[in-house]
Scaffold this active site. Structure first.
Site, PDB file in Angstrom:
ATOM      1  N   GLU A 120     -44.343 -51.146  25.628  1.00 34.26           N
ATOM      2  CA  GLU A 120     -43.299 -51.193  26.672  1.00 34.26           C
ATOM      3  C   GLU A 120     -42.305 -52.316  26.407  1.00 34.26           C
ATOM      4  O   GLU A 120     -41.110 -52.165  26.630  1.00 34.26           O
ATOM      5  CB  GLU A 120     -43.924 -51.393  28.062  1.00 34.26           C
ATOM      6  N   SER A 206     -45.986 -53.426   4.530  1.00 31.42           N
ATOM      7  CA  SER A 206     -45.746 -52.024   4.875  1.00 31.42           C
ATOM      8  C   SER A 206     -45.760 -51.017   3.723  1.00 31.42           C
ATOM      9  O   SER A 206     -46.156 -49.885   3.939  1.00 31.42           O
ATOM     10  CB  SER A 206     -44.400 -51.881   5.579  1.00 31.42           C
ATOM     11  N   HIS A 335     -46.239 -42.449  15.942  1.00 35.45           N
ATOM     12  CA  HIS A 335     -46.522 -43.229  14.729  1.00 35.45           C
ATOM     13  C   HIS A 335     -46.189 -44.718  14.954  1.00 35.45           C
ATOM     14  O   HIS A 335     -46.987 -45.596  14.652  1.00 35.45           O
ATOM     15  CB  HIS A 335     -45.720 -42.680  13.551  1.00 35.45           C
ATOM     16  N   SER A 336     -44.991 -44.949  15.477  1.00 30.05           N
ATOM     17  CA  SER A 336     -44.554 -46.313  15.803  1.00 30.05           C
ATOM     18  C   SER A 336     -43.481 -46.167  16.860  1.00 30.05           C
ATOM     19  O   SER A 336     -43.166 -45.053  17.296  1.00 30.05           O
ATOM     20  CB  SER A 336     -43.979 -47.006  14.555  1.00 30.05           C
TER      21      SER A 336
HETATM   22  C1  LIG Z   1     -44.543 -46.428  -0.287  1.00 32.26           C
HETATM   23  C2  LIG Z   1     -44.141 -46.016   1.104  1.00 32.26           C
HETATM   24  N1  LIG Z   1     -43.672 -44.781   1.324  1.00 32.26           N
HETATM   25  C3  LIG Z   1     -43.330 -44.408   2.580  1.00 32.26           C
HETATM   26  C4  LIG Z   1     -43.436 -45.288   3.613  1.00 32.26           C
HETATM   27  C5  LIG Z   1     -43.018 -44.857   5.010  1.00 32.26           C
HETATM   28  N2  LIG Z   1     -44.224 -44.679   5.821  1.00 32.26           N
HETATM   29  C6  LIG Z   1     -44.650 -45.664   6.653  1.00 32.26           C
HETATM   30  S1  LIG Z   1     -46.043 -45.257   7.431  1.00 32.26           S
HETATM   31  C7  LIG Z   1     -46.107 -43.737   6.727  1.00 32.26           C
HETATM   32  C8  LIG Z   1     -47.227 -42.777   7.039  1.00 32.26           C
HETATM   33  C9  LIG Z   1     -48.559 -43.260   6.631  1.00 32.26           C
HETATM   34  O1  LIG Z   1     -49.557 -42.433   7.125  1.00 32.26           O
HETATM   35  P1  LIG Z   1     -51.073 -42.809   7.056  1.00 32.26           P
HETATM   36  O2  LIG Z   1     -51.373 -43.488   5.770  1.00 32.26           O
HETATM   37  O3  LIG Z   1     -51.851 -41.594   7.374  1.00 32.26           O
HETATM   38  O4  LIG Z   1     -51.277 -43.921   8.182  1.00 32.26           O
HETATM   39  P2  LIG Z   1     -51.119 -43.787   9.756  1.00 32.26           P
HETATM   40  O5  LIG Z   1     -49.705 -44.177  10.077  1.00 32.26           O
HETATM   41  O6  LIG Z   1     -51.409 -42.378  10.120  1.00 32.26           O
HETATM   42  O7  LIG Z   1     -52.058 -44.746  10.367  1.00 32.26           O
HETATM   43  C10 LIG Z   1     -45.014 -43.554   5.884  1.00 32.26           C
HETATM   44  C11 LIG Z   1     -44.742 -42.325   5.124  1.00 32.26           C
HETATM   45  C12 LIG Z   1     -43.923 -46.570   3.334  1.00 32.26           C
HETATM   46  N3  LIG Z   1     -44.100 -47.483   4.284  1.00 32.26           N
HETATM   47  N4  LIG Z   1     -44.283 -46.906   2.087  1.00 32.26           N
END
Ligand SMILES: Cc1ncc(C[n+]2csc(CCOP(=O)(O)OP(=O)(O)O)c2C)c(N)n1
Ligand SMILES: [Mg+2]
Length: 445
Positions: A120, A206, A335-336
């Protein structure tokens, strides 16, 4: 005879699994040499008629068959409790004390409250970004409780509960998200990119899966120093598609590193559902291909996660080799704060997990079945957590940010000349145009 003896070391080196049989065969053969007059049989040469290609452990076949991904039903999901919080097989009840279970439950619910409030805060523009762990609390607390506090943790970004279990305080969480002067990283990281040396929790970064080869490197170092400790490396099923994940798994296996790979399979990589991410039997099925003992667990069953992580730790430390855990769960939140999941999944789908298969309600039922928890305790604890988090946020908001000088520090042990120059240029610029910058929000040097 000579041929047999020659064949033995050759077979042993490549195929340790045949080592004992081969050694037995040699000793039989040697015995035969000594006991020529007895009726002892020479072992059959066909025993060694196996493919000798380096890198394969199989046998010959005359059937022309492709190995398909659907040859078996899939790796089963280990669980201890059913959805009503009842233990299915009493011999698998870890029998954690009331105190421990209450600590776990309080942690999971505190995390839940903190997530709601910080989410929030971002919506109100008070912080720039946030990520919740709704629905995944069981994987965090169940695994953290099974580790030695000295074990090294490498996280992805959605493992705040692991850090909370280790003792990271509400102040530390909130100060980090607000990036104020009391933040350990002095505001130089994005929110939720926690890290703290004293709790053996390596700072989050990240870019997906980068933590995985690094974690293997740490595990290799631990192996060499013979501390009896291990590394746990958390990652999402989405991150498992990165090349770094492959490198990490393969290095860990070939170098026999004491590391627990803990995959949180929460069904999504942002908007990509698992059925678009991979075609095989999830992440656990990849383990045996790397030669890594692997297991799949119900991530919403905290007791199952605890048992599996504890057993994994034992194996990893005793045998100095990696283990892969795939914890099945569901990401209930977006997701965020940069995501709106209603664009790619139905409200009904989310509601199912929230109402019918939630790790917090399952543990609550378990506690209620034992008479350890009830509605009035729940109400009081919820109010207490809300108060604690709100007070922490109010405090954090009042704190100034770290001095501007801090911005470029800590990258190098000693600041190199080019950074010194840049810092002077930044300071001169802010001095000249100070009316355009919120300089009063920053602590003076
Ligand atoms: C190398 C890279 N590619 C793409 C991203 C963008 N990205 C951030 S989180 C995410 C999804 C990751 O999913 P998962 O590993 O299943 O973790 P969750 O968020 O579901 O906990 C992506 C594609 C990134 N941070 N780093
Ligand atoms: Mg995921």
């Amino acid at each position: 005879m000579a041929a047999i003896i020659r064949a033995v070391p050759f077979t042993c080196i490549r195929y340790p699994k045949y080592k004992s049989a081969a050694i037995k065969t040699v000793s039989n053969a040697l015995q035969f040499q000594r006991l020529e007059s007895t009726s002892q049989q020479i072992p059959k040469l066909e025993e060694f008629d196996k493919p000798q290609f380096p890198g394969s452990q199989s046998r010959w076949t005359e059937k022309l068959e492709f190995v398909r991904g659907d040859i078996y039903d899939g790796i089963p999901v280990y669980r201890v409790m059913n959805r009503d919080g009842n233990i299915i097989d009493p011999s698998h009840d870890p029998k954690l004390s009331q105190e421990t279970i209450t600590k776990l439950y309080k942690g999971m619910t505190l995390l839940n409250t903190m997530d709601r409030i910080l989410y929030e805060s971002q919506r109100q523009g008070r912080i720039s970004f946030y990520m919740t762990s709704f629905g995944e609390e069981g994987t965090h607390f169940g695994s953290a409780a099974a580790l030695d506090p000295q074990d090294m943790i490498y996280g992805q970004y959605r493992e705040a509960g692991v850090l909370m279990y280790r003792g990271y305080t509400l102040d530390q969480f909130v100060n980090q998200c607000y990036g104020n002067k009391n933040d350990i990283a002095r505001g130089r990281q994005m929110p939720v990119h926690y890290g703290i040396k004293s709790l053996n929790f390596v700072s989050i970064s990240s870019p997906l899966a980068t933590q995985m080869p690094q974690a293997v490197g740490s595990a290799y170092a631990l192996k060499r120093s013979q501390t009896g400790l291990c590394v746990i490396c958390y990652f999402g099923e989405g991150a498992s598609s990165e090349g770094d994940a492959h490198a990490a798994l393969n290095f860990a296996a070939t170098l026999n590193c004491p590391i627990i790979f803990f995959c949180r399979n929460n069904g999504y990589a942002i908007s990509t559902p698992t059925h678009e991410q991979y075609k095989g039997d999830g992440i656990a099925a990849r383990g045996p291909a790397y030669g890594i003992p692997s297991i799949r667990v119900d991530g919403n069953d905290i007791l199952a996660v605890y048992n599996v992580t504890k057993a994994a730790r034992q194996l990893v430390v005793d045998e100095s080799k990696p283990v892969l855990i795939e914890a099945m769960t569901y990401r209930i939140g977006h997701h965020s704060t940069s995501d709106d999941s209603s664009a790619y999944r139905s409200v009904d789908e989310v509601r199912f997990w929230h109402q019918k298969d939630h790790p917090i309600s399952r543990l609550r039922k378990y506690m209620e079945n034992l008479g350890w928890w009830d509605e009035s305790k729940e109400k009081a604890w919820k109010e207490e957590t809300k108060k604690q988090v709100m007070q922490t946020v109010v405090k954090a908001e009042k704190l100034k940010r770290a001095p501007i000088d801090e911005m470029l520090k800590d990258v190098y042990d000693e600041m190199p000349p080019h950074l010194k120059e840049q810092l002077e240029a930044i300071k001169a610029h802010i001095e000249q145009y100070h009316e355009h910058y919120p300089v009063d929000n920053y602590e003076k040097n």
